[in-house]
Design an enzyme around this catalytic site. Structure first.
Site, PDB file in Angstrom:
ATOM      1  N   HIS A  19      -6.364  -0.608 -10.727  1.00 26.18           N
ATOM      2  CA  HIS A  19      -6.179   0.288  -9.921  1.00 26.18           C
ATOM      3  C   HIS A  19      -5.306  -2.029  -9.064  1.00 26.18           C
ATOM      4  CE1 HIS A  19      -6.997   2.660  -6.381  1.00 26.18           C
ATOM      5  NE2 HIS A  19      -5.869   1.940  -6.089  1.00 26.18           N
ATOM      6  N   HIS A  21      -1.432  -2.073  -5.905  1.00 24.69           N
ATOM      7  CA  HIS A  21      -0.861  -1.605  -6.043  1.00 24.69           C
ATOM      8  C   HIS A  21       0.359  -3.219  -5.784  1.00 24.69           C
ATOM      9  CE1 HIS A  21      -2.231   2.060  -4.573  1.00 24.69           C
ATOM     10  NE2 HIS A  21      -3.220   1.743  -4.496  1.00 24.69           N
ATOM     11  N   GLU A 198     -11.599   8.865  -2.116  1.00 24.54           N
ATOM     12  CA  GLU A 198     -11.165   7.869  -0.838  1.00 24.54           C
ATOM     13  C   GLU A 198     -12.045   8.052  -0.481  1.00 24.54           C
ATOM     14  OE1 GLU A 198      -8.080   5.507  -1.190  1.00 24.54           O
ATOM     15  OE2 GLU A 198      -8.195   3.200  -0.463  1.00 24.54           O
ATOM     16  N   ASP A 276      -7.222  -3.468  -5.843  1.00 17.08           N
ATOM     17  CA  ASP A 276      -6.600  -1.874  -4.840  1.00 17.08           C
ATOM     18  C   ASP A 276      -5.049  -3.022  -4.554  1.00 17.08           C
ATOM     19  OD1 ASP A 276      -5.845   0.128  -4.017  1.00 17.08           O
ATOM     20  OD2 ASP A 276      -7.521   0.667  -2.433  1.00 17.08           O
ATOM     21  N   ASP A 277      -5.370  -3.817  -3.149  1.00 15.06           N
ATOM     22  CA  ASP A 277      -4.574  -4.294  -2.897  1.00 15.06           C
ATOM     23  C   ASP A 277      -4.939  -5.633  -2.302  1.00 15.06           C
ATOM     24  OD1 ASP A 277      -2.632  -2.138  -1.996  1.00 15.06           O
ATOM     25  OD2 ASP A 277      -4.106  -1.995  -1.637  1.00 15.06           O
TER      26      ASP A 277
HETATM   27  N1  ADE Z   1      -1.703   2.589  -1.328  1.00 13.86           N
HETATM   28  C1  ADE Z   1      -2.112   1.487  -1.101  1.00 13.86           C
HETATM   29  N2  ADE Z   1      -3.427   0.973  -1.359  1.00 13.86           N
HETATM   30  C2  ADE Z   1      -3.792   2.079  -0.923  1.00 13.86           C
HETATM   31  C3  ADE Z   1      -5.093   2.943  -0.851  1.00 13.86           C
HETATM   32  N3  ADE Z   1      -6.025   1.929  -1.224  1.00 13.86           N
HETATM   33  N4  ADE Z   1      -5.126   4.119  -0.759  1.00 13.86           N
HETATM   34  C4  ADE Z   1      -4.260   4.553  -0.682  1.00 13.86           C
HETATM   35  N5  ADE Z   1      -2.784   4.502  -1.181  1.00 13.86           N
HETATM   36  C5  ADE Z   1      -2.602   3.256  -1.082  1.00 13.86           C
HETATM   37 ZN    ZN Z   2      -4.700   2.364  -4.138  1.00 13.20          ZN
END
Ligand code: ADE
Ligand code: ZN
Length: 336
Positions: A19, A21, A198, A276-277
């Protein structure tokens, strides 16, 4: 985690990241460098001013800044540089395999051809020793028609795609909205995942499973609100790609000590740890492991389970899984 040995275990163990992005790996320094290279004007004066804006109250407040950051990506080389930087960090964190999300609609809406996006990300993947797969995500705040058009545009690149996912603003955009595009992706033999649970309710996890027929749930931490759903997820051994630092930054949990990762594992759910990010949430995958193991009474056995879960929940074939699972077992045997 007061235990330096445990820290060395979670950072040194082989792992998969499921996971991430790729646009969320764009560090402020690279955003500014690309803005300059592409003559894009940013509404921030400096790297520090941009970083200072990374104070989020919820998912939407993050997404607004995340899409603004991605606006500096124009040329194939930009997508290459972003992906290569992530893969270098992943390699340092002992990531053997990464299944990477990308958001083509964020770029095609600005006139960037989807081929530019995919070619740049793909080329960086080819140049890295980390094993990779690409997952095209549909933006759920946009319409299903737009998602279908995006999938059709991506079809010339089908061979470079592992699967499709669903991301962006969750609440108010339930999985059912994307039933037809996921059906089409399924016909194309693409692997299926979706963000669910989430910020959204357990019912979104259920409809991601029943309507979209996903094979993995991204986040899914809110499943614990529904005991029947937990029993089903355990029965089906459905993996959850949990992102601890993201959940704290986006205020899904008040602090890491209140995160439910340990409860998920104790319930025998197939939880994994992911970033995630990472450029926005304060760290890459090992930072997520360190933060969770410092705040929660997680053990060496949990670390091993998390490493094994990450490979078991990946979309690689059983033979490659076996090789990495054996590597995990050897790593823990040696570190006895
Ligand atoms: N896009 C990038 N990170 C995200 C996240 N945590 N939840 C939903 N969309 C995303
Ligand atoms: Zn995500």
């Amino acid at each position: 985690m007061h235990d330096e040995q445990l820290r060395q275990l979670v950072t040194g163990m082989p792992k998969a990241e499921l996971h991430i992005h790729i646009e969320g790996s764009l560090e402020p320094e690279l955003i500014f460098a690309l803005a300059q290279r592409n003559s894009v004007t940013l509404p921030y004066d400096s790297v520090e001013a941009l970083r200072a804006a990374y104070a989020f109250s919820d998912l939407q407040s993050f997404l607004d800044i995340y899409y603004a950051g991605a606006s500096v990506l124009l040329a194939e080389q930009d997508f290459y540089d972003m992906t290569a930087a992530y893969l270098r960090r992943a390699e340092q964190d002992n990531v053997r395999h990464a299944e990477i999300f990308f958001d083509p609609q964020t770029h095609t809406a600005r006139g960037v051809p989807i081929a530019t996006v995919i070619d740049g990300i793909w080329r960086a993947c080819q140049d890295s020793p980390v094993s990779t797969g690409l997952i095209l995500c549909f933006l759920r705040h946009l319409s299903e028609e737009e998602a279908i058009a995006t999938l059709e545009e991506a079809l010339p690149h089908r061979a470079r795609l592992l699967g499709v996912g669903l991301d962006s603003s969750e609440v108010g955009n339930p999985p059912e909205k994307f039933a037809r595009v996921f059906e089409r992706a399924r016909q194309l033999d693409l692997r299926l995942v979706a963000h669910a649970g989430e910020e959204g309710p357990p019912a979104y996890i259920e409809s991601a499973l029943d309507v979209l027929q996903v094979e993995r749930i991204d986040h899914g931490v809110r499943c614990l609100d529904d005991a029947n759903l937990v029993a089903r997820l355990v029965r089906e051994q459905m993996a959850l790609t949990v992102c601890p630092l993201s959940n704290i930054k986006l205020r899904v949990f008040g602090d890491m000590a209140g995160h439910n990762l340990l409860e998920l594992l104790d319930a025998r759910l197939v939880a994994t740890v992911n970033s995630d990010d990472p450029a926005y949430f304060g760290g890459y995958i090992n930072d997520n492991f360190i933060a969770a193991f410092e705040a929660l009474p997680l053990t060496r056995a949990h670390a091993r389970t998390l490493a094994r879960n990450s490979f078991n929940a990946s979309f690689v074939d059983d033979e490659r899984k076996r090789v990495w699972l054996d590597e995990v077992d050897a790593f823990f045997a040696e570190a006895a």
